[in-house]
Design a protein around this motif. Structure first.
Motif, PDB file in Angstrom:
ATOM      1  N   VAL A 153      39.799 -29.471 -29.271  1.00  0.00           N
ATOM      2  CA  VAL A 153      38.613 -30.289 -30.039  1.00  0.00           C
ATOM      3  C   VAL A 153      38.424 -30.199 -31.778  1.00  0.00           C
ATOM      4  O   VAL A 153      37.990 -31.269 -32.326  1.00  0.00           O
ATOM      5  N   LYS A 154      38.468 -28.940 -31.797  1.00  0.00           N
ATOM      6  CA  LYS A 154      38.277 -28.323 -33.379  1.00  0.00           C
ATOM      7  C   LYS A 154      38.832 -28.683 -34.599  1.00  0.00           C
ATOM      8  O   LYS A 154      38.526 -28.919 -35.254  1.00  0.00           O
ATOM      9  N   LEU A 155      40.272 -29.386 -33.695  1.00  0.00           N
ATOM     10  CA  LEU A 155      40.986 -29.459 -35.084  1.00  0.00           C
ATOM     11  C   LEU A 155      40.206 -31.637 -35.004  1.00  0.00           C
ATOM     12  O   LEU A 155      40.132 -31.945 -36.902  1.00  0.00           O
ATOM     13  N   VAL A 156      40.480 -31.573 -34.165  1.00  0.00           N
ATOM     14  CA  VAL A 156      39.016 -33.257 -34.261  1.00  0.00           C
ATOM     15  C   VAL A 156      38.185 -33.392 -34.812  1.00  0.00           C
ATOM     16  O   VAL A 156      38.095 -34.129 -36.022  1.00  0.00           O
ATOM     17  N   ASN A 157      37.449 -32.432 -34.293  1.00  0.00           N
ATOM     18  CA  ASN A 157      35.999 -32.206 -35.098  1.00  0.00           C
ATOM     19  C   ASN A 157      35.729 -31.821 -36.676  1.00  0.00           C
ATOM     20  O   ASN A 157      35.136 -32.390 -37.349  1.00  0.00           O
TER      21      ASN A 157
ATOM     22  N   ASP B 114      43.631 -22.286 -41.098  1.00  0.00           N
ATOM     23  CA  ASP B 114      42.128 -22.423 -39.555  1.00  0.00           C
ATOM     24  C   ASP B 114      42.992 -22.894 -38.623  1.00  0.00           C
ATOM     25  O   ASP B 114      42.379 -22.660 -37.294  1.00  0.00           O
ATOM     26  N   PHE B 115      44.441 -23.239 -38.467  1.00  0.00           N
ATOM     27  CA  PHE B 115      44.719 -23.874 -37.028  1.00  0.00           C
ATOM     28  C   PHE B 115      46.586 -23.118 -36.897  1.00  0.00           C
ATOM     29  O   PHE B 115      47.441 -23.811 -36.913  1.00  0.00           O
ATOM     30  N   PRO B 116      46.694 -21.885 -36.693  1.00  0.00           N
ATOM     31  CA  PRO B 116      47.817 -21.652 -36.277  1.00  0.00           C
ATOM     32  C   PRO B 116      48.827 -22.075 -35.125  1.00  0.00           C
ATOM     33  O   PRO B 116      49.702 -21.839 -35.450  1.00  0.00           O
ATOM     34  N   GLU B 117      47.235 -22.511 -34.425  1.00  0.00           N
ATOM     35  CA  GLU B 117      48.452 -23.544 -33.210  1.00  0.00           C
ATOM     36  C   GLU B 117      49.776 -23.624 -33.615  1.00  0.00           C
ATOM     37  O   GLU B 117      50.126 -24.142 -32.431  1.00  0.00           O
TER      38      GLU B 117
ATOM     39  N   TRP C  76      52.196 -22.277 -27.803  1.00  0.00           N
ATOM     40  CA  TRP C  76      50.853 -23.357 -27.505  1.00  0.00           C
ATOM     41  C   TRP C  76      51.449 -24.544 -27.830  1.00  0.00           C
ATOM     42  O   TRP C  76      50.300 -26.141 -27.010  1.00  0.00           O
ATOM     43  N   LEU C  77      52.537 -25.381 -28.985  1.00  0.00           N
ATOM     44  CA  LEU C  77      53.292 -26.543 -28.805  1.00  0.00           C
ATOM     45  C   LEU C  77      53.698 -27.012 -27.270  1.00  0.00           C
ATOM     46  O   LEU C  77      53.709 -28.523 -26.628  1.00  0.00           O
TER      47      LEU C  77
END
Length: 223
Positions: A39-43, A106-109, A115-116
């Motif tokens: 959600v954070k990434l898409v937004n 900002d998106f280490p996942e 996480w993957l």
């Protein structure tokens, strides 16, 4: 109970099941790991007009099958599965785009194998839940038909858990692509068992209503 009251009861139950998105909410609540970063990434990508247009142009230049990311918010749960799938399939392009913006940190996942695995599991289980939603929202269904679909889904969840205990990912094609998947079997089995328990709890009276609906249909057919 009169036939009119039975009709009203069954109709209300039909609407509640068909429109409910509790399954995806429960998956997101039980497995917040993959959902929040998605959600954070898409937004983030879609938040600013210029940045969003740059991303669309970037996808066009990389010749992907997607032209954009599907917008998702905490309200539109029905899009959650598709949003997760798009992020999964575009993860390499997204990483490259974030690197161009110097925002990859900002998106280490996206570089985290654990996480993957969580994301891949979410993609597959949400696909199964979307399939159930489509069946439940079909037109001209009796409650008996809906009960049959719910019961079949409960059976599938139990089967999925059993197969996964043997490290079989036959019904989880996205998860099966990751060599790290077997390390997370215990966690994913618990998620499947929890979801199965949620089905049992939510639909514990469904069998009784199914019997009632069968009687109602019989009366309706004879009338």
């Amino acid at each position: 109970m009169s036939a009119a009251m039975e009709r009203h009861k069954l109709t209300c139950y039909h609407r509640w099941i068909a429109k409910s998105d509790w399954k995806k909410r429960r998956i997101a609540q039980k497995n917040p790991g993959p959902v929040k970063p998605v959600v954070k990434l898409v937004n983030f990508i879609r938040a600013w007009g210029l940045q969003h247009r740059q991303f669309i142009t970037f996808l066009e230049e990389t010749d992907t099958d997607y032209q954009d990311l599907l917008y998702h918010s905490n309200v539109r749960w029905i899009r959650l599965g598709k949003a997760c799938q798009q992020v999964w399939e575009l993860k390499q392009e997204i990483i490259s785009f974030l690197e161009l913006l110097e925002k990859a940190d900002d998106f280490p996942e996206l570089s985290d194998t654990d996480w993957l695995c969580d994301l891949a599991f979410a993609v597959d289980i949400l696909t199964h839940m979307n399939e159930l939603n489509v069946k439940l929202q079909g037109k001209d269904q009796f409650v008996h038909d809906m009960y049959t679909n719910v019961r079949a889904c409960k059976t599938k969840l139990a089967l999925f858990s059993k197969l996964m205990s043997n490290k079989s990912f036959a019904h989880f094609p996205t998860l099966a692509t990751l060599k790290e998947a077997p390390r997370h079997v215990k966690k994913f089995r618990k998620s499947l068992d929890d979801l199965h328990g949620e089905f049992y709890h939510r639909f514990s009276d469904f069998g009784k209503i199914d019997v009632t609906s069968a009687g109602f249909m019989s009366l309706h057919t004879r009338s």
